[in-house]
Design a protein around this motif. Structure first.
Motif, PDB file in Angstrom:
ATOM      1  N   GLY A  54      -2.797  -2.552  -0.588  1.00  0.00           N
ATOM      2  CA  GLY A  54      -1.549  -4.077  -0.945  1.00  0.00           C
ATOM      3  C   GLY A  54      -1.133  -4.900  -0.142  1.00  0.00           C
ATOM      4  O   GLY A  54      -0.036  -4.711  -0.217  1.00  0.00           O
ATOM      5  N   LYS A  55      -1.425  -4.118   1.006  1.00  0.00           N
ATOM      6  CA  LYS A  55      -0.567  -4.515   2.131  1.00  0.00           C
ATOM      7  C   LYS A  55      -1.081  -6.308   2.969  1.00  0.00           C
ATOM      8  O   LYS A  55      -1.920  -6.715   2.382  1.00  0.00           O
ATOM      9  CB  LYS A  55      -1.391  -3.963   3.714  1.00  0.00           C
ATOM     10  CG  LYS A  55      -0.347  -4.638   5.039  1.00  0.00           C
ATOM     11  CD  LYS A  55      -0.812  -3.377   6.269  1.00  0.00           C
ATOM     12  CE  LYS A  55      -0.257  -4.162   7.698  1.00  0.00           C
ATOM     13  NZ  LYS A  55      -0.926  -3.069   8.976  1.00  0.00           N
ATOM     14  N   GLY A  56       0.920  -7.019   2.499  1.00  0.00           N
ATOM     15  CA  GLY A  56       0.141  -8.248   2.794  1.00  0.00           C
ATOM     16  C   GLY A  56       1.340  -9.121   1.627  1.00  0.00           C
ATOM     17  O   GLY A  56       1.198 -10.469   1.694  1.00  0.00           O
ATOM     18  N   VAL A  57       1.560  -7.934   0.613  1.00  0.00           N
ATOM     19  CA  VAL A  57       1.758  -8.610  -1.049  1.00  0.00           C
ATOM     20  C   VAL A  57       3.190  -8.233  -1.722  1.00  0.00           C
ATOM     21  O   VAL A  57       3.158  -7.375  -0.823  1.00  0.00           O
ATOM     22  CB  VAL A  57      -0.091  -8.108  -2.452  1.00  0.00           C
ATOM     23  CG1 VAL A  57       0.503  -8.612  -3.688  1.00  0.00           C
ATOM     24  CG2 VAL A  57      -1.278  -9.146  -0.958  1.00  0.00           C
ATOM     25  N   THR A  58       3.580  -9.542  -1.522  1.00  0.00           N
ATOM     26  CA  THR A  58       4.888  -9.243  -2.493  1.00  0.00           C
ATOM     27  C   THR A  58       4.457  -9.362  -3.841  1.00  0.00           C
ATOM     28  O   THR A  58       4.030 -10.361  -4.471  1.00  0.00           O
ATOM     29  CB  THR A  58       5.738 -10.339  -2.097  1.00  0.00           C
ATOM     30  OG1 THR A  58       5.673  -9.443  -0.628  1.00  0.00           O
ATOM     31  CG2 THR A  58       6.790  -9.964  -2.702  1.00  0.00           C
TER      32      THR A  58
END
Length: 368
Positions: A50-54
């Protein structure tokens, strides 16, 4: 929502080799999170974290918690001036934990997308003090959220339709809890809207949870029975039940997809989750499971890969031999099956909005 609390101080005692009275050993906390093994999250995390996702969490706020380092400053629409990191009920903190808890050991909670950021948007106060979610959705869009989790349900205000439409046009994945029995008898708003993924709940055996509503608007199902997650006191809740939890898990899955495939549109993300789901109940799309139970590993695989069966069979029952915790008094505990109310504006708003409502209420569901 039924909750049995595990106090945070037990973690310290467990680390010292001492078991706190009335609580399971926290070394077994990851086992209490049965949905992780059921969904084969270890394998999923080898593909995406999930890196980079808000992920925006429209809820009761998100309290400070050692397992939630990725909570950024948001907004408080109940008490203007706040940043969303204030939770009076614990509901939002629990949802955030299911999405992005960053447990680094087995005595800490782990979320579906641990490297995702959580944007807390407080739209629910204590009791039934609520506000329209339209402004919250717009705030999420303007602050870069790629997924919006709405583990809330009830009526719908006119401005909320416009907010949902704007999020759809902004390529944001919208996910909401379908609703819980006995308070709800069918899929509630906002989950009932076409642009929103309506999530039902299943138990450890992959069967529809007793609390989960059925309805033609249901899109997909995920674990939502006997769930363990973070609480607002810095500890953990055990035994949560409801489609709220299921929706948060699906939001975490959407974050994994948006991280792995950044060029995949919101519509494609939803279609991927639905097309790879494990069919349950009546063959094809049905009102109890929608397209089926989410299979995160299959959804994350490269296009054209054969779907996995990671969610096809129930997870093995974990037995630790520890004493189950007794229910602890808590002012913010919800009754079993309760679904956090959103707003009491009623269905009449559909008539007021005419064509817009008709557009939003047309379901996307198709039989595979």
């Amino acid at each position: 929502m039924r909750r049995r609390l595990i106090a945070l101080f037990a973690a310290t005692l467990a680390g010292a080799g001492v078991a706190a009275y009335g609580t399971p050993a926290l070394a077994d906390l990851r086992d209490d999170q049965w949905h992780l093994s059921y969904l084969n999250i270890d394998e999923a995390h080898r593909i995406s974290t999930g890196k980079g996702v808000t992920v925006a969490v429209l809820d009761s706020g998100v309290a400070k918690h050692p397992d939630l380092p990725g909570v950024v400053s948001g907004i408080d629409l109940i008490q203007p001036g706040g940043d969303g990191r204030n939770d009076q009920t614990g509901h939002g903190t629990s949802m955030a934990g299911l999405i992005a808890a960053h447990g680094n050991s087995r005595n800490r909670a782990l979320g579906i997308a641990p490297d995702a950021k959580i944007l807390p948007i407080r739209v629910l106060g204590k009791g039934k003090n609520v506000v329209s979610i339209g402004p919250g959705i717009r705030y999420a869009i303007s602050h870069g959220a790629k997924v919006i989790n709405m583990s809330i349900g009830g009526g719908f205000a006119p401005d909320d339709f416009a907010g949902i439409k704007e999020a759809t046009e902004a390529d944001v994945v919208l996910i909401a809890s379908a609703g819980n029995k006995p308070d709800d008898v069918n899929v509630t708003a906002p989950a009932v809207l076409e642009s929103v993924v309506a999530v039902g709940a299943v138990d450890r055996n992959g069967k529809q949870a007793k609390v989960s509503v059925s309805g033609e608007a249901l899109d997909i199902a995920a674990p939502g029975d006997d769930i363990t997650s973070t609480n607002r006191q810095g500890g953990y809740n055990v035994g949560e039940n409801g489609t709220s939890d299921a929706a948060a898990i699906v939001s975490g899955a959407a974050a994994l997809l948006r991280s792995k495939y950044p060029n995949m549109s919101a519509t494609e993300v939803v279609e991927r989750l639905e097309s790879t789901a494990i069919d349950k109940g009546v063959p094809g799309v049905d009102p109890d499971y929608g397209h089926g139970v989410i299979d995160i590993v299959a959804a994350l695989r490269d296009p054209g890969a054969v779907p996995s069966a990671s969610a096809a069979a129930p997870a093995p029952t974990m037995t630790t031999g520890a004493t189950a915790p007794a229910p602890a008094p808590q002012a913010d505990a919800k009754p079993a099956g309760s679904n956090t109310p959103l707003i009491a504006s009623g269905v009449a708003v559909l008539v007021l909005l005419g064509g817009l409502a008709a557009f939003l209420l047309t379901r996307r569901r198709k039989t595979p």
